[in-house]
Design a protein around this motif. Structure first.
Motif, PDB file in Angstrom:
ATOM      1  N   LYS A 173      -9.520 -13.697   6.473  1.00  0.00           N
ATOM      2  CA  LYS A 173     -10.015 -14.837   5.698  1.00  0.00           C
ATOM      3  C   LYS A 173      -9.647 -14.741   4.218  1.00  0.00           C
ATOM      4  N   GLY A 174      -9.007 -13.657   3.844  1.00  0.00           N
ATOM      5  CA  GLY A 174      -8.576 -13.517   2.459  1.00  0.00           C
ATOM      6  C   GLY A 174      -8.690 -12.094   1.963  1.00  0.00           C
ATOM      7  N   VAL A 175      -8.026 -11.801   0.861  1.00  0.00           N
ATOM      8  CA  VAL A 175      -8.064 -10.484   0.223  1.00  0.00           C
ATOM      9  C   VAL A 175      -8.235 -10.681  -1.275  1.00  0.00           C
ATOM     10  N   THR A 176      -8.693  -9.632  -1.944  1.00  0.00           N
ATOM     11  CA  THR A 176      -8.820  -9.687  -3.399  1.00  0.00           C
ATOM     12  C   THR A 176      -7.531  -9.216  -4.050  1.00  0.00           C
ATOM     13  N   GLU A 177      -7.404  -9.484  -5.333  1.00  0.00           N
ATOM     14  CA  GLU A 177      -6.234  -9.015  -6.077  1.00  0.00           C
ATOM     15  C   GLU A 177      -6.149  -7.494  -6.035  1.00  0.00           C
ATOM     16  N   ASP A 178      -7.280  -6.818  -6.179  1.00  0.00           N
ATOM     17  CA  ASP A 178      -7.286  -5.356  -6.150  1.00  0.00           C
ATOM     18  C   ASP A 178      -6.828  -4.828  -4.802  1.00  0.00           C
ATOM     19  N   GLN A 179      -7.243  -5.478  -3.716  1.00  0.00           N
ATOM     20  CA  GLN A 179      -6.820  -5.035  -2.387  1.00  0.00           C
ATOM     21  C   GLN A 179      -5.310  -5.168  -2.214  1.00  0.00           C
ATOM     22  N   VAL A 180      -4.754  -6.256  -2.705  1.00  0.00           N
ATOM     23  CA  VAL A 180      -3.302  -6.450  -2.630  1.00  0.00           C
ATOM     24  C   VAL A 180      -2.577  -5.365  -3.414  1.00  0.00           C
ATOM     25  N   MET A 181      -3.013  -5.120  -4.638  1.00  0.00           N
ATOM     26  CA  MET A 181      -2.323  -4.156  -5.487  1.00  0.00           C
ATOM     27  C   MET A 181      -2.497  -2.726  -4.983  1.00  0.00           C
ATOM     28  N   ASN A 182      -3.657  -2.409  -4.407  1.00  0.00           N
ATOM     29  CA  ASN A 182      -3.849  -1.079  -3.822  1.00  0.00           C
ATOM     30  C   ASN A 182      -2.926  -0.882  -2.619  1.00  0.00           C
ATOM     31  N   PHE A 183      -2.777  -1.922  -1.806  1.00  0.00           N
ATOM     32  CA  PHE A 183      -1.856  -1.885  -0.670  1.00  0.00           C
ATOM     33  C   PHE A 183      -0.427  -1.608  -1.139  1.00  0.00           C
ATOM     34  N   ILE A 184      -0.002  -2.313  -2.176  1.00  0.00           N
ATOM     35  CA  ILE A 184       1.346  -2.127  -2.714  1.00  0.00           C
ATOM     36  C   ILE A 184       1.504  -0.731  -3.308  1.00  0.00           C
ATOM     37  N   LYS A 185       0.502  -0.281  -4.042  1.00  0.00           N
ATOM     38  CA  LYS A 185       0.573   1.033  -4.687  1.00  0.00           C
ATOM     39  C   LYS A 185       0.703   2.152  -3.661  1.00  0.00           C
ATOM     40  N   VAL A 186      -0.082   2.085  -2.593  1.00  0.00           N
ATOM     41  CA  VAL A 186      -0.010   3.126  -1.551  1.00  0.00           C
ATOM     42  C   VAL A 186       1.385   3.164  -0.942  1.00  0.00           C
ATOM     43  N   PHE A 187       1.957   1.984  -0.675  1.00  0.00           N
ATOM     44  CA  PHE A 187       3.287   1.936  -0.065  1.00  0.00           C
ATOM     45  C   PHE A 187       4.346   2.479  -1.017  1.00  0.00           C
ATOM     46  N   LEU A 188       4.297   2.058  -2.273  1.00  0.00           N
ATOM     47  CA  LEU A 188       5.329   2.455  -3.238  1.00  0.00           C
ATOM     48  C   LEU A 188       5.238   3.928  -3.624  1.00  0.00           C
ATOM     49  N   ASP A 189       4.022   4.420  -3.827  1.00  0.00           N
ATOM     50  CA  ASP A 189       3.845   5.764  -4.386  1.00  0.00           C
ATOM     51  C   ASP A 189       3.506   6.827  -3.355  1.00  0.00           C
ATOM     52  N   PHE A 190       3.294   6.418  -2.104  1.00  0.00           N
ATOM     53  CA  PHE A 190       2.962   7.387  -1.056  1.00  0.00           C
ATOM     54  C   PHE A 190       3.914   7.269   0.133  1.00  0.00           C
ATOM     55  N   THR A 191       3.908   6.107   0.787  1.00  0.00           N
ATOM     56  CA  THR A 191       4.724   5.942   1.995  1.00  0.00           C
ATOM     57  C   THR A 191       6.215   6.025   1.686  1.00  0.00           C
ATOM     58  N   ARG A 192       6.673   5.273   0.689  1.00  0.00           N
ATOM     59  CA  ARG A 192       8.110   5.212   0.380  1.00  0.00           C
ATOM     60  C   ARG A 192       8.687   6.583   0.028  1.00  0.00           C
ATOM     61  N   PRO A 193       8.101   7.335  -0.935  1.00  0.00           N
ATOM     62  CA  PRO A 193       8.694   8.645  -1.245  1.00  0.00           C
ATOM     63  C   PRO A 193       8.618   9.628  -0.083  1.00  0.00           C
ATOM     64  N   GLN A 194       7.540   9.553   0.703  1.00  0.00           N
ATOM     65  CA  GLN A 194       7.459  10.427   1.876  1.00  0.00           C
ATOM     66  C   GLN A 194       8.583  10.115   2.858  1.00  0.00           C
ATOM     67  N   PHE A 195       8.844   8.827   3.053  1.00  0.00           N
ATOM     68  CA  PHE A 195       9.895   8.439   3.987  1.00  0.00           C
ATOM     69  C   PHE A 195      11.267   8.830   3.461  1.00  0.00           C
TER      70      PHE A 195
END
Length: 206
Positions: A173-195
């Motif tokens: 039903k929707g997400v907050t701005e913080d939820q979006v940015m936390n999702f992006i941050k985890v991917f960029l700074d955790f998932t991407r470098p690990q991969f």
């Protein structure tokens, strides 16, 4: 090199995600009750009992982290939920310092530390982050090893034979701005470098 989406993979990812979110919601509800009723007797040791953990120093530390997450979630209950369009997401990324642009009607692209990142919007409002590599080949067994040992993402070999990794943001039903940015941050700074490191260690130059 374009992202390939498989409904079965998305449904499996959602089921795994939903189980984890349900468990977190239970503990967060306890935390919310604790804060609202000022029940100070519901200590970290009691929460440890709920989680099946002994009240050791390590467990207390993990519980402290969990309580911080729960507090953030509870604070976010009053935040406005929103289902972002592609244009709105581009503006949000630019607001946070990313040089983002529309790739097509349903996708956004931007660079992060010399890595090209794609962000794809599905018709139901969900979002997917995508990062792909080239010049290095992995076997299917190696890709399976990533999926077996890692969380919050999935990897596969695309049509060009290149390894890629993706992660989904389930919007509902929707997400907050913080939820979006936390999702992006985890991917960029955790998932991407690990991969990147995983591909570098396991892959062979093509």
């Amino acid at each position: 090199m374009l992202p390939v989406s498989y409904n079965a993979a998305r449904h499996a990812h959602r089921a795994h995600h939903a189980w984890g979110c349900g468990y977190l919601a239970l503990v967060c509800s306890v935390q919310y009750f604790k804060e609202k009723t000022m029940k100070k007797t519901l200590t970290a040791a009691a929460l440890a009992g709920l989680m099946g953990l002994m009240p050791t120093a390590h467990a207390s530390g993990e519980l402290a982290k969990l309580e911080n997450v729960c507090a953030a979630l509870n604070e976010g209950k009053s935040a406005k939920l929103h289902v972002y369009t592609v244009d709105e997401m581009v503006r949000l990324l630019e607001k946070h310092g990313f040089n983002a642009s529309k790739k097509d009607a349903n996708a956004i692209r931007f660079m992060y530390e010399n890595s090209l990142i794609l962000m794809v919007r599905y018709n139901d409002g969900d979002w997917q982050l995508y990062y792909g590599t080239s010049g290095v080949k992995l076997t299917y067994e190696q890709i399976n090893d990533w999926n077996r040992t890692k969380r919050i993402s999935r990897a596969y070999i695309d049509r060009d034979g290149d390894p890629v990794v993706e992660s989904d943001l389930l919007v509902g039903k929707g997400v907050t701005e913080d939820q979006v940015m936390n999702f992006i941050k985890v991917f960029l700074d955790f998932t991407r470098p690990q991969f990147k490191n995983f591909v570098k260690e396991k892959g062979k130059s093509s």
